[in-house]
Scaffold this motif. Structure first.
Motif, PDB file in Angstrom:
ATOM      1  N   ARG A   1       1.185   2.011  11.080  1.00  0.00           N
ATOM      2  CA  ARG A   1       0.217   1.458  10.112  1.00  0.00           C
ATOM      3  C   ARG A   1      -0.352   0.103  10.545  1.00  0.00           C
ATOM      4  O   ARG A   1      -1.448  -0.247  10.167  1.00  0.00           O
ATOM      5  CB  ARG A   1       0.841   1.275   8.735  1.00  0.00           C
ATOM      6  N   THR A   2       0.425  -0.646  11.322  1.00  0.00           N
ATOM      7  CA  THR A   2      -0.024  -1.972  11.744  1.00  0.00           C
ATOM      8  C   THR A   2      -0.573  -1.959  13.166  1.00  0.00           C
ATOM      9  O   THR A   2      -0.905  -3.012  13.706  1.00  0.00           O
ATOM     10  CB  THR A   2       1.123  -3.002  11.651  1.00  0.00           C
TER      11      THR A   2
ATOM     12  N   LEU B   1       9.256  -3.814  -0.494  1.00  0.00           N
ATOM     13  CA  LEU B   1       9.068  -5.168  -1.022  1.00  0.00           C
ATOM     14  C   LEU B   1      10.111  -5.458  -2.084  1.00  0.00           C
ATOM     15  O   LEU B   1      10.466  -4.577  -2.865  1.00  0.00           O
ATOM     16  CB  LEU B   1       7.694  -5.309  -1.676  1.00  0.00           C
ATOM     17  N   THR B   2      10.591  -6.679  -2.121  1.00  0.00           N
ATOM     18  CA  THR B   2      11.443  -7.121  -3.227  1.00  0.00           C
ATOM     19  C   THR B   2      10.527  -7.726  -4.296  1.00  0.00           C
ATOM     20  O   THR B   2       9.321  -7.853  -4.086  1.00  0.00           O
ATOM     21  CB  THR B   2      12.436  -8.209  -2.744  1.00  0.00           C
ATOM     22  N   GLN B   3      11.107  -8.120  -5.421  1.00  0.00           N
ATOM     23  CA  GLN B   3      10.306  -8.796  -6.450  1.00  0.00           C
ATOM     24  C   GLN B   3       9.714 -10.092  -5.909  1.00  0.00           C
ATOM     25  O   GLN B   3       8.558 -10.414  -6.182  1.00  0.00           O
ATOM     26  CB  GLN B   3      11.152  -9.079  -7.692  1.00  0.00           C
ATOM     27  N   ASP B   4      10.492 -10.831  -5.117  1.00  0.00           N
ATOM     28  CA  ASP B   4       9.970 -12.056  -4.491  1.00  0.00           C
ATOM     29  C   ASP B   4       8.818 -11.724  -3.543  1.00  0.00           C
ATOM     30  O   ASP B   4       7.838 -12.466  -3.457  1.00  0.00           O
ATOM     31  CB  ASP B   4      11.070 -12.802  -3.738  1.00  0.00           C
TER      32      ASP B   4
ATOM     33  N   LEU C   1       3.145 -11.884  -2.336  1.00  0.00           N
ATOM     34  CA  LEU C   1       1.954 -11.124  -1.945  1.00  0.00           C
ATOM     35  C   LEU C   1       0.776 -11.382  -2.883  1.00  0.00           C
ATOM     36  O   LEU C   1      -0.379 -11.366  -2.451  1.00  0.00           O
ATOM     37  CB  LEU C   1       2.302  -9.639  -1.917  1.00  0.00           C
ATOM     38  N   SER C   2       1.054 -11.654  -4.137  1.00  0.00           N
ATOM     39  CA  SER C   2      -0.029 -11.905  -5.091  1.00  0.00           C
ATOM     40  C   SER C   2      -0.788 -13.195  -4.778  1.00  0.00           C
ATOM     41  O   SER C   2      -1.913 -13.385  -5.235  1.00  0.00           O
ATOM     42  CB  SER C   2       0.511 -11.939  -6.531  1.00  0.00           C
TER      43      SER C   2
ATOM     44  N   GLU D   1       0.824  -1.213   0.000  1.00  0.00           N
ATOM     45  CA  GLU D   1       0.000   0.000   0.000  1.00  0.00           C
ATOM     46  C   GLU D   1       0.857   1.261   0.000  1.00  0.00           C
ATOM     47  O   GLU D   1       0.531   2.236  -0.670  1.00  0.00           O
ATOM     48  CB  GLU D   1      -0.896   0.045   1.244  1.00  0.00           C
ATOM     49  N   GLU D   2       1.941   1.233   0.781  1.00  0.00           N
ATOM     50  CA  GLU D   2       2.806   2.406   0.930  1.00  0.00           C
ATOM     51  C   GLU D   2       4.268   1.975   0.909  1.00  0.00           C
ATOM     52  O   GLU D   2       4.860   1.705   1.951  1.00  0.00           O
ATOM     53  CB  GLU D   2       2.524   3.123   2.254  1.00  0.00           C
TER      54      GLU D   2
END
Length: 161
Positions: free
Chosen positions: A65-66, A102-105, A110-111, A53-54
């Motif tokens: 945020r958490t 986030l990294t690409q992994d 997350l998807s 999200e951010e």
């Protein structure tokens, strides 16, 4: 207290305890499923989603945020970093600040992740009338203080996994 009002009181106490059990069960089952299916704790998933999200939040920003303590978030981020799902870097805007991304992994992982129970609970609280939320917060604070199950520090929403 007469017999009828005492009976009503005991019924209400039982009802409150049932609701608390429902919350704990939902959190436990959800966390267990995520750990088994994805190898991530609910806390780790929650942090990943906030970073989606951010992007580029600091540990303190993530704690806000958490709705949890900075030390809990730090532990969660460290574990995510060890798994290659997030990285830390010096902020481009402020060289004194370290940000987490986030990294690409992490994006890929997350998807695969559906909405968490924590997200549903926070959304529900945010949709409530602010006066009711304030009353609930006051009553919960009184309850946990009376029960002696809370210290002065903010209770971690996340498990340190």
């Amino acid at each position: 207290m007469n017999r009828d009002s005492f009976s009503q009181y005991r019924s209400e106490v039982s009802e409150v305890m049932d609701y608390i059990r429902h919350i704990f069960k939902a959190l436990r089952v959800s966390s267990s499923q995520f750990e088994k299916e994805l190898g991530l704790s609910a806390a780790q998933i929650f942090v990943l989603k906030k970073l989606k999200e951010e992007p580029g939040l600091s540990i303190n920003d993530l704690a806000l945020r958490t709705t949890t303590h900075q030390s809990s978030v730090s532990v969660v981020v460290k574990k995510l970093e060890e798994q290659g799902l997030v990285s830390r870097a010096i902020s481009k805007e402020d060289s004194r600040r370290v940000v987490v991304s986030l990294t690409q992994d992490g994006e890929r992982k997350l998807s695969e992740i559906p909405r968490t129970v924590q997200e549903q609970m926070i959304d529900s609280l945010q949709k409530m009338n602010p006066e009711k939320t304030a009353t609930l917060a006051m009553l919960m604070k009184e309850f946990v203080n009376q029960a002696g199950i809370v210290e002065n520090a903010a209770a971690p929403m996340m498990e340190n996994k």
